[in-house]
Scaffold this active site. Structure first.
Site, PDB file in Angstrom:
ATOM      1  CD  GLU A  16      -2.016  -7.731   2.885  1.00 18.89           C
ATOM      2  OE1 GLU A  16      -1.604  -6.613   2.513  1.00 18.89           O
ATOM      3  OE2 GLU A  16      -2.583  -7.910   3.962  1.00 18.89           O
ATOM      4  N   GLY A  45       0.658  -5.101   0.862  1.00 16.57           N
ATOM      5  CA  GLY A  45      -0.531  -5.199   0.010  1.00 16.57           C
ATOM      6  C   GLY A  45      -0.243  -5.859  -1.337  1.00 16.57           C
ATOM      7  CB  ALA A  89      -0.897  -0.028   1.226  1.00 19.58           C
ATOM      8  CD  GLU A 125       1.737  -5.475   5.553  1.00 20.61           C
ATOM      9  OE1 GLU A 125       2.533  -6.384   5.918  1.00 20.61           O
ATOM     10  OE2 GLU A 125       0.965  -5.610   4.589  1.00 20.61           O
TER      11      GLU A 125
HETATM   12  N1  CAA Z   1       4.526   3.017  -0.891  1.00 23.38           N
HETATM   13  C1  CAA Z   1       4.931   4.183  -1.445  1.00 23.38           C
HETATM   14  N2  CAA Z   1       6.121   4.328  -2.079  1.00 23.38           N
HETATM   15  C2  CAA Z   1       6.906   3.231  -2.171  1.00 23.38           C
HETATM   16  C3  CAA Z   1       6.543   1.987  -1.612  1.00 23.38           C
HETATM   17  C4  CAA Z   1       5.284   1.911  -0.940  1.00 23.38           C
HETATM   18  N3  CAA Z   1       4.818   0.769  -0.408  1.00 23.38           N
HETATM   19  N4  CAA Z   1       7.540   1.117  -1.841  1.00 23.38           N
HETATM   20  C5  CAA Z   1       8.497   1.781  -2.540  1.00 23.38           C
HETATM   21  N5  CAA Z   1       8.115   3.047  -2.726  1.00 23.38           N
HETATM   22  C6  CAA Z   1       8.854   4.118  -3.427  1.00 23.38           C
HETATM   23  C7  CAA Z   1      10.051   4.599  -2.629  1.00 23.38           C
HETATM   24  O1  CAA Z   1       9.661   5.554  -1.665  1.00 23.38           O
HETATM   25  C8  CAA Z   1      10.927   5.168  -3.715  1.00 23.38           C
HETATM   26  O2  CAA Z   1      10.415   6.438  -4.074  1.00 23.38           O
HETATM   27  P1  CAA Z   1      11.481   7.655  -4.351  1.00 23.38           P
HETATM   28  O3  CAA Z   1      12.252   7.207  -5.564  1.00 23.38           O
HETATM   29  O4  CAA Z   1      10.594   8.824  -4.609  1.00 23.38           O
HETATM   30  O5  CAA Z   1      12.328   7.753  -3.144  1.00 23.38           O
HETATM   31  C9  CAA Z   1      10.652   4.240  -4.909  1.00 23.38           C
HETATM   32  O6  CAA Z   1       9.422   3.583  -4.620  1.00 23.38           O
HETATM   33  C10 CAA Z   1      11.723   3.176  -5.079  1.00 23.38           C
HETATM   34  O7  CAA Z   1      11.859   2.497  -3.830  1.00 23.38           O
HETATM   35  P2  CAA Z   1      13.271   2.329  -3.072  1.00 23.38           P
HETATM   36  O8  CAA Z   1      14.206   3.452  -3.398  1.00 23.38           O
HETATM   37  O9  CAA Z   1      12.974   2.104  -1.622  1.00 23.38           O
HETATM   38  O10 CAA Z   1      13.786   0.987  -3.779  1.00 23.38           O
HETATM   39  P3  CAA Z   1      14.786  -0.077  -3.175  1.00 23.38           P
HETATM   40  O11 CAA Z   1      15.102  -0.997  -4.303  1.00 23.38           O
HETATM   41  O12 CAA Z   1      15.900   0.545  -2.421  1.00 23.38           O
HETATM   42  O13 CAA Z   1      13.904  -0.906  -2.071  1.00 23.38           O
HETATM   43  C11 CAA Z   1      11.933  -2.042  -1.273  1.00 23.38           C
HETATM   44  C12 CAA Z   1      12.809  -1.656  -2.486  1.00 23.38           C
HETATM   45  C13 CAA Z   1      12.707  -2.986  -0.348  1.00 23.38           C
HETATM   46  C14 CAA Z   1      10.702  -2.752  -1.788  1.00 23.38           C
HETATM   47  C15 CAA Z   1      11.539  -0.768  -0.492  1.00 23.38           C
HETATM   48  O14 CAA Z   1      11.029   0.189  -1.409  1.00 23.38           O
HETATM   49  C16 CAA Z   1      10.500  -0.981   0.560  1.00 23.38           C
HETATM   50  O15 CAA Z   1      10.817  -1.493   1.623  1.00 23.38           O
HETATM   51  N6  CAA Z   1       9.237  -0.588   0.289  1.00 23.38           N
HETATM   52  C17 CAA Z   1       8.170  -0.639   1.242  1.00 23.38           C
HETATM   53  C18 CAA Z   1       7.644  -2.043   1.428  1.00 23.38           C
HETATM   54  C19 CAA Z   1       6.554  -2.074   2.486  1.00 23.38           C
HETATM   55  O16 CAA Z   1       6.784  -1.738   3.634  1.00 23.38           O
HETATM   56  N7  CAA Z   1       5.338  -2.492   2.103  1.00 23.38           N
HETATM   57  C20 CAA Z   1       4.213  -2.530   2.974  1.00 23.38           C
HETATM   58  C21 CAA Z   1       3.361  -1.307   2.818  1.00 23.38           C
HETATM   59  S1  CAA Z   1       2.068  -1.188   4.010  1.00 23.38           S
HETATM   60  C22 CAA Z   1       0.848  -2.166   3.420  1.00 23.38           C
HETATM   61  O17 CAA Z   1       0.934  -2.762   2.361  1.00 23.38           O
HETATM   62  C23 CAA Z   1      -0.365  -2.206   4.314  1.00 23.38           C
HETATM   63  C24 CAA Z   1      -1.407  -3.182   3.953  1.00 23.38           C
HETATM   64  O18 CAA Z   1      -1.278  -4.386   4.053  1.00 23.38           O
HETATM   65  C25 CAA Z   1      -2.692  -2.640   3.584  1.00 23.38           C
END
Ligand code: CAA
Length: 258
Positions: free
Chosen positions: A112, A109, A65, A132
């Protein structure tokens, strides 16, 4: 005009849906889910479509998400908006089979969303997880419920509580993933699988999907009864006559989906 968040294409009898927010690793917003639900419902209603494939890009199926959007929300914001319901819930009511073709990250998400699909074909670089917990929340798109059903309690607890990722070897061994293929062949393999499904008799495909899903929703006795009734019902179709006649006559069946 802004670009669509989900690209929609037709390949033969297969509806192809591609998440299209590459700059944020296909992070899922309400708008993405709404577009996806609209496109999937349209394919579901289209007689010319027999199965769907949902995919992302090589780096990410979806990294979860949209954290940027959620960061400032309060309890009342999410409660009043009933965040994660409506259109998200609509996805599990799609009646035709949906294959998730996953390369790269399928996190939160994203994992999921892949699990809402009927099965997952994954590329060798796929990574799955429910991170999460690292954000001070828990999975909210069904991860605490579908992951244990897919991989068992021990591994689901491990993933949900530590927030670690699992690679595709572990995901296939655990039963989350149906097939693993090289990245460059992912789409081809997923579409080929969807084409095979789309070549079967649609009533039997839809009842097969409903019956398997019933295994997760009901008691064994109830689910067996549901399966028996669907099996019986298919004897009311022309395609059952054609399918069995074709076998006896040693030829390919010509299903008419009725
Ligand atoms: N939401 C919004 N933006 C996201 C994102 C997310 N879930 N995941 C990645 N991005 C964005 C980053 O902020 C980044 O944006 P900028 O270039 O503007 O900085 C861009 O995508 C590229 O990401 P990274 O620079 O972080 O890429 P990376 O290769 O270094 O890392 C990754 C990749 C390990 C997937 C890392 O991006 C990450 O940990 N992402 C978040 C994963 C996460 O926590 N997901 C759970 C979300 S909560 C959820 O899903 C709740 C639910 O169940 C309803």
């Amino acid at each position: 005009m802004s670009e669509s968040l989900v690209k929609v294409e037709v390949r033969g009898r297969v509806g192809l849906l591609t998440l299209n927010r590459p700059k944020v690793l296909n992070a899922l917003s309400n708008a993405v889910i709404t577009e996806l639900a609209v496109a999937m419902r349209a394919f579901d209603a289209d007689e010319n479509i027999g199965a769907m494939v949902l995919t992302g890009n090589e780096k990410a199926f979806a990294a979860g998400a949209d954290i940027g959007a959620m960061a400032q929300w309060s309890y009342l914001d999410v409660y009043k908006a009933d965040y994660i319901s409506g259109d998200w819930d609509a996805l599990r009511h799609i009646r035709k089979p949906v294959i998730a073709a996953v390369a790269g990250y399928a996190l939160g998400g994203g994992c999921e969303l892949a699990m809402v699909c009927d099965f997952i074909i994954a590329a060798e670089n796929a990574k799955f997880g429910q991170p999460e917990i690292n954000l001070g929340v828990i999975p909210g798109y069904g991860g605490t419920q579908r992951l244990p059903r897919a991989v068992g309690k021990a591994k689901a607890m491990d993933l949900v509580l530590t927030g670690r990722m699992m690679d595709v070897v572990e995901a296939e061994r655990a039963g989350l993933v149906a097939r693993v293929v090289p990245v460059e062949r992912l789409l081809e393999e997923a579409i080929a699988a969807a084409e095979i499904i789309a070549s079967k008799s649609m009533p039997s495909v839809m009842m097969a999907k409903e019956s398997v899903n019933r295994a997760f929703e009901s008691s064994l006795a109830e689910s067996l009864l549901f399966e028996h009734r669907n099996f019986h019902a298919l004897f009311g179709t022309d395609d059952q006559k054609e399918g069995m006649r074709a076998f006896v006559e040693k030829r390919k069946p010509d299903f008419k989906n009725r």
